[in-house]
Design a protein around this motif. Sequence first.
Motif, PDB file in Angstrom:
ATOM      1  N   ASN A 110       0.759  -1.430  -0.011  1.00  0.00           N
ATOM      2  CA  ASN A 110      -0.203   0.125   0.005  1.00  0.00           C
ATOM      3  C   ASN A 110       0.908   0.992  -0.025  1.00  0.00           C
TER       4      ASN A 110
ATOM      5  N   ARG B 115      -5.267  13.355  -2.147  1.00  0.00           N
ATOM      6  CA  ARG B 115      -5.803  12.468  -1.292  1.00  0.00           C
ATOM      7  C   ARG B 115      -5.070  11.310  -1.593  1.00  0.00           C
ATOM      8  N   SER B 116      -3.777  11.580  -1.927  1.00  0.00           N
ATOM      9  CA  SER B 116      -2.858   9.882  -2.158  1.00  0.00           C
ATOM     10  C   SER B 116      -1.593  10.643   0.078  1.00  0.00           C
TER      11      SER B 116
ATOM     12  N   ILE C  70      -3.947   9.169   3.164  1.00  0.00           N
ATOM     13  CA  ILE C  70      -4.251   8.174   3.252  1.00  0.00           C
ATOM     14  C   ILE C  70      -2.838   7.452   4.238  1.00  0.00           C
TER      15      ILE C  70
ATOM     16  N   SER D   5      -2.679   8.267   6.926  1.00  0.00           N
ATOM     17  CA  SER D   5      -3.382   7.328   7.758  1.00  0.00           C
ATOM     18  C   SER D   5      -2.343   5.699   8.070  1.00  0.00           C
TER      19      SER D   5
ATOM     20  N   ASP E   1      -4.926  -2.511  -0.845  1.00  0.00           N
ATOM     21  CA  ASP E   1      -6.598  -2.202  -0.431  1.00  0.00           C
ATOM     22  C   ASP E   1      -6.213  -1.345  -1.397  1.00  0.00           C
ATOM     23  N   ARG E   2      -8.308  -2.019  -1.380  1.00  0.00           N
ATOM     24  CA  ARG E   2      -9.596  -1.392  -2.068  1.00  0.00           C
ATOM     25  C   ARG E   2      -9.176  -0.020  -2.092  1.00  0.00           C
ATOM     26  N   LYS E   3      -8.817   0.523  -1.385  1.00  0.00           N
ATOM     27  CA  LYS E   3      -9.748   2.021  -1.418  1.00  0.00           C
ATOM     28  C   LYS E   3      -7.934   2.495  -2.184  1.00  0.00           C
ATOM     29  N   VAL E   4      -6.737   1.967  -1.793  1.00  0.00           N
ATOM     30  CA  VAL E   4      -5.161   2.634  -2.952  1.00  0.00           C
ATOM     31  C   VAL E   4      -6.046   1.950  -3.451  1.00  0.00           C
TER      32      VAL E   4
ATOM     33  N   LYS F 258      -8.101   1.972  -5.757  1.00  0.00           N
ATOM     34  CA  LYS F 258      -9.526   2.571  -6.141  1.00  0.00           C
ATOM     35  C   LYS F 258      -8.229   4.133  -6.844  1.00  0.00           C
ATOM     36  N   LEU F 259      -8.065   4.500  -5.841  1.00  0.00           N
ATOM     37  CA  LEU F 259      -7.354   5.993  -6.179  1.00  0.00           C
ATOM     38  C   LEU F 259      -6.147   5.675  -7.346  1.00  0.00           C
TER      39      LEU F 259
ATOM     40  N   ASP G 248      -8.157   5.460  -9.896  1.00  0.00           N
ATOM     41  CA  ASP G 248      -8.730   7.542 -10.631  1.00  0.00           C
ATOM     42  C   ASP G 248      -7.750   8.070 -10.962  1.00  0.00           C
TER      43      ASP G 248
END
Length: 154
Positions: free
Chosen positions: A13, A62-63, A66, A69, A129-132, A134-135, A138
């Motif tokens: 990630n 956005r990156s 995350i 986080s 991870d899915r959110k990573v 997805k980013l 995108d």
Amino acid sequence: MLIIIMVNKMNRNLELLTDIYKNSEMGVFSTTTLMNKIKAKENKIKPVLENEIKLYEDFVKRSKKILKSYDAIPKDSNKMAKISSSIGITMETLKDNSDSALSQMLIEGLTMGVVSITTKISQYIKVADRKVIKLAKDCKNFQEEEIEKLKAYM
């Protein structure tokens, strides 16, 4: 064993997020540098560049969010890469600062970004991870859309 898998997933990630961050941060730098070179010119491509900078800035933000986080500190692009980019932009705009030439230069840079992020997505799709992911997708879609917009100026 589970701890090792979780650490590896987190590392993947972080690798992918760092790549998105650096790619986007370099996009902000390069596009801003180009805008500054054509500031006094009457190029019709300027609104596209202004919007592109905003979109790149959004991916940086956005990156970065995350990454934080995960308690990771984003690392900026290599200073030599920025110097090289700046010199290249200066040389190219001195030769030809037409909208066509600028769009071609931008398309080349965006294409390198698309190739890089596509490779990373393929490498990490099953382990990040899915959110990573997805980013990353995108970011890839944004770059592909920018290429299509810029083709109108060629």
